[in-house]
Design a protein around this motif. Sequence first.
Motif, mmCIF file in Angstrom:
data_model
loop_
_atom_site.group_PDB
_atom_site.id
_atom_site.type_symbol
_atom_site.label_atom_id
_atom_site.label_comp_id
_atom_site.label_asym_id
_atom_site.label_seq_id
_atom_site.Cartn_x
_atom_site.Cartn_y
_atom_site.Cartn_z
ATOM 1 N N SER A 133 32.400 39.122 46.499
ATOM 2 C CA SER A 133 32.498 37.789 45.884
ATOM 3 C C SER A 133 33.239 36.842 46.809
ATOM 4 O O SER A 133 34.280 37.192 47.377
ATOM 5 N N LEU A 135 35.618 33.863 46.804
ATOM 6 C CA LEU A 135 36.542 33.225 45.872
ATOM 7 C C LEU A 135 36.884 31.800 46.279
ATOM 8 O O LEU A 135 37.232 30.982 45.433
ATOM 9 N N GLY A 136 36.784 31.497 47.555
ATOM 10 C CA GLY A 136 37.088 30.142 47.986
ATOM 11 C C GLY A 136 37.134 30.032 49.496
ATOM 12 O O GLY A 136 37.226 31.035 50.212
ATOM 13 N N TRP A 159 26.454 32.534 49.353
ATOM 14 C CA TRP A 159 27.736 31.862 49.186
ATOM 15 C C TRP A 159 27.632 30.407 49.643
ATOM 16 O O TRP A 159 27.036 30.114 50.675
ATOM 17 N N SER A 161 30.485 27.196 49.936
ATOM 18 C CA SER A 161 31.855 26.753 49.674
ATOM 19 C C SER A 161 31.886 25.492 48.824
ATOM 20 O O SER A 161 32.922 25.170 48.239
ATOM 21 N N LYS A 165 33.217 27.739 41.879
ATOM 22 C CA LYS A 165 33.419 28.992 41.159
ATOM 23 C C LYS A 165 33.226 30.191 42.072
ATOM 24 O O LYS A 165 32.657 30.079 43.163
ATOM 25 N N ALA A 166 33.699 31.350 41.615
ATOM 26 C CA ALA A 166 33.486 32.591 42.360
ATOM 27 C C ALA A 166 31.999 32.911 42.426
ATOM 28 O O ALA A 166 31.249 32.650 41.480
ATOM 29 N N GLN A 167 31.554 33.465 43.575
ATOM 30 C CA GLN A 167 30.130 33.732 43.793
ATOM 31 C C GLN A 167 29.948 35.184 44.224
ATOM 32 O O GLN A 167 30.148 35.530 45.380
ATOM 33 N N PRO A 168 29.561 36.045 43.285
ATOM 34 C CA PRO A 168 29.405 37.465 43.588
ATOM 35 C C PRO A 168 27.964 37.833 43.950
ATOM 36 O O PRO A 168 27.013 37.180 43.514
ATOM 37 N N THR A 192 38.191 33.471 51.559
ATOM 38 C CA THR A 192 38.786 34.485 50.699
ATOM 39 C C THR A 192 37.691 35.246 49.962
ATOM 40 O O THR A 192 36.875 34.656 49.253
ATOM 41 N N GLN A 194 36.518 38.913 47.771
ATOM 42 C CA GLN A 194 36.916 40.032 46.922
ATOM 43 C C GLN A 194 35.845 41.112 46.982
ATOM 44 O O GLN A 194 34.656 40.808 46.935
ATOM 45 N N ILE A 208 41.357 41.780 47.405
ATOM 46 C CA ILE A 208 41.102 40.419 47.876
ATOM 47 C C ILE A 208 41.719 40.269 49.253
ATOM 48 O O ILE A 208 42.901 40.566 49.451
#
Length: 301
Positions: A133, A135-136, A159, A161, A165-168, A192, A194, A208
Amino acid sequence: MVATQTPAVAGQPAPSPGQSIAADQPIATGRAVLDAGHVDIGPRYVDGQWTLLIHDGTQQQPVWRSPDETVLRVSDAALQAVPDDPAYAFLGIDAGKRVHVVPQVQNQDVVWIGWNTQDPQVMRTIDRGATLSLLGVRGPGRLTTFLQAGNFAAPQVLWRSAEPKAQPFWVDVNTHTHANWVFSTPGVYLVTVQVSADLISGEKVSAIRTLRFAVGDATSTDSAFTANADPGTTRAGDRVPGKTRNTADEPGDASPLPLVAVLAAAAVVLAVGLLLVLLRGRGAKRRAERERSTPPSERRP
């Protein structure tokens, strides 16, 4: 930017097998700048703890590295023009603009970044796969990561930026995949990420880590090493001039608490004012009623 051979899609093994990771591959220590050659991010156990490391295959003996001690340099050899094609509108960049691209198909002069779930202990313990994911991102521009299956297939965006929101996305066990990484503007980027998984034992694990990029020949790798990112506050599009931005400390910015206090004080003043107006109005009304009920001869001059 468009792939010239059929790549893997997220969650499937790469079409060019051959990479295997030995259980005893060492973890290198000390700072390293990786500017060309094969690099993956992936889960690994360190002292029994699940984490995310960088698998450095740029040398004859591959090693794992900590993201805190590694800068991925994307040199000007990665510059490409954005295609004049609506299929790439998701980049949010004008057609023809030259941007830095880590390509899905290896360019020998550019660091080649992918991901894997091939550490032997990881493969023995995870249940089917893992989730990566975003996260940013903190940086001077946008980062977009996408896959493309050949010249005529639509891009598969993983992904962006620009998304808040988080992108898994899902990655199968024993996967080795590379993608396109597009940076809109030179500078330092802190990405960042995860990695999480369900284990065969029923336990859930997650880690993370922040990847450090120095994009463009003029960007200092020292700035990328010293830049600071808090995974809890990382946001898409934040700038990183060498350290993370704390908006509450910048001139002209105010934290939310003082603003709430000002609004609360204003509400109290307004309420008191209204109460005084009502009391004065009632007093004047009572005086007028008394005067009407008092004979003229008894009224005060």
